[in-house]
Scaffold this motif. Structure first.
Motif, short mmCIF file in Angstrom:
data_model
loop_
_atom_site.label_atom_id
_atom_site.label_comp_id
_atom_site.label_asym_id
_atom_site.label_seq_id
_atom_site.Cartn_x
_atom_site.Cartn_y
_atom_site.Cartn_z
N SER A 135 34.08 50.71 33.74
CA SER A 135 35.37 51.40 33.65
C SER A 135 35.75 51.64 32.20
O SER A 135 35.19 51.05 31.29
N ASN A 136 36.71 52.54 32.00
CA ASN A 136 37.20 52.81 30.66
C ASN A 136 38.72 52.72 30.70
O ASN A 136 39.35 53.56 31.36
N PRO A 137 39.38 51.78 30.05
CA PRO A 137 38.78 50.72 29.25
C PRO A 137 38.01 49.74 30.13
O PRO A 137 38.20 49.70 31.34
N CYS A 138 37.14 48.99 29.49
CA CYS A 138 36.34 48.00 30.22
C CYS A 138 37.27 46.90 30.73
O CYS A 138 38.03 46.32 29.97
N ARG A 139 37.24 46.66 32.02
CA ARG A 139 38.10 45.63 32.62
C ARG A 139 37.25 44.49 33.16
O ARG A 139 36.33 44.71 33.94
N ILE A 140 37.60 43.29 32.71
CA ILE A 140 36.93 42.08 33.19
C ILE A 140 37.99 41.27 33.92
O ILE A 140 38.97 40.83 33.31
N THR A 141 37.81 41.08 35.22
CA THR A 141 38.77 40.32 36.02
C THR A 141 38.25 38.91 36.21
O THR A 141 37.11 38.70 36.61
N ILE A 142 39.11 37.96 35.92
CA ILE A 142 38.77 36.54 36.05
C ILE A 142 39.70 35.95 37.10
O ILE A 142 40.92 36.08 37.02
N SER A 143 39.11 35.32 38.10
CA SER A 143 39.87 34.77 39.23
C SER A 143 39.72 33.26 39.27
O SER A 143 38.79 32.71 38.69
N PRO A 144 40.62 32.59 40.00
CA PRO A 144 40.51 31.13 40.12
C PRO A 144 39.19 30.73 40.77
O PRO A 144 38.66 31.44 41.62
N GLN A 145 38.65 29.58 40.35
CA GLN A 145 37.39 29.10 40.92
C GLN A 145 37.55 28.81 42.39
O GLN A 145 36.76 29.21 43.21
N ARG A 146 38.57 28.06 42.71
CA ARG A 146 38.82 27.73 44.12
C ARG A 146 39.54 28.91 44.76
O ARG A 146 40.33 29.57 44.12
N GLU A 147 39.28 29.12 46.02
CA GLU A 147 39.89 30.25 46.71
C GLU A 147 41.35 29.93 47.02
O GLU A 147 41.70 29.50 48.10
N GLN A 148 42.21 30.10 46.02
CA GLN A 148 43.65 29.88 46.18
C GLN A 148 44.34 31.22 46.02
O GLN A 148 44.46 31.75 44.92
N SER A 149 44.81 31.76 47.13
CA SER A 149 45.36 33.11 47.12
C SER A 149 46.70 33.21 46.38
O SER A 149 47.12 34.29 46.01
N ASN A 150 47.37 32.07 46.18
CA ASN A 150 48.68 32.14 45.52
C ASN A 150 48.57 32.16 43.99
O ASN A 150 49.58 32.28 43.32
#
Length: 171
Positions: A135-150
């Motif tokens: 993508s432009n700009p380059c997007r890096i999404t970082i999510s929680p390790q444990r699957e915590q939706s909140n």
């Protein structure tokens, strides 16, 4: 004159009531503490990623030559002394290269976007070639390790100017 015996200590009922109150407070606090730890881990991972990208950019400016940051899923990480994923929680790894020489490397557990290997190259003036990103700009999404939706994910946006912006996502 004989004075009555003074009562010492606590009765069994008083101890049980106190124990029940402490148990109720602990039961209410444990889930909040788990969420706190997950948010702290996510924040640590985001700060590590910002540190790696800032390091690569500053080295490119300092050395006046291109510096590449490569990201790869852990199962595709280079072997033979280059990168050992090692940790079970490491789903990604990164390495910073200059003229084929690795300057820095490590695991990154929480990258969820992009889904495939990608790279960024910082030029000698600090600008970024983001052609290796989807993508432009380059997007890096970082999510929680444990699957915590909140707990919301955090996205880092890297522009062609080399600037790195943090964008918090909605839960």
């Amino acid at each position: 004159m004989l004075v009555g015996k003074q009562q010492r200590g606590f009765t069994l009922i008083e101890l049980l009531v106190t124990l029940m109150i402490v148990t109720i407070i602990a039961i209410m606090a444990v889930p909040a503490f788990g969420g706190f730890l997950a948010r702290q881990q996510l924040s640590s991972d985001v700060n590590e990623m910002i540190s790696v990208l800032s390091f690569a950019r500053s080295e490119a400016i300092k050395q006046r030559q291109p510096i590449t940051v490569q990201f790869s899923p852990a199962d595709e990480c280079r072997e033979g002394g280059q990168m050992n994923a090692g940790s079970d929680s490491a789903r990604w790894c990164y390495w910073v290269e200059s003229k084929g020489e690795t300057m820095r490397m490590g695991p990154s557990a929480n990258i969820t976007t992009p889904e495939q290997a990608f790279s960024l190259t910082f030029q000698s003036l600090g600008d970024a070639e983001i052609d290796g990103c989807s993508s432009n700009p380059c997007r890096i999404t970082i999510s929680p390790q444990r699957e915590q939706s909140n707990i919301p994910s955090i996205t880092l946006a890297i522009n062609i100017t080399g600037s790195i912006r943090r964008q918090d996502s909605a839960p």
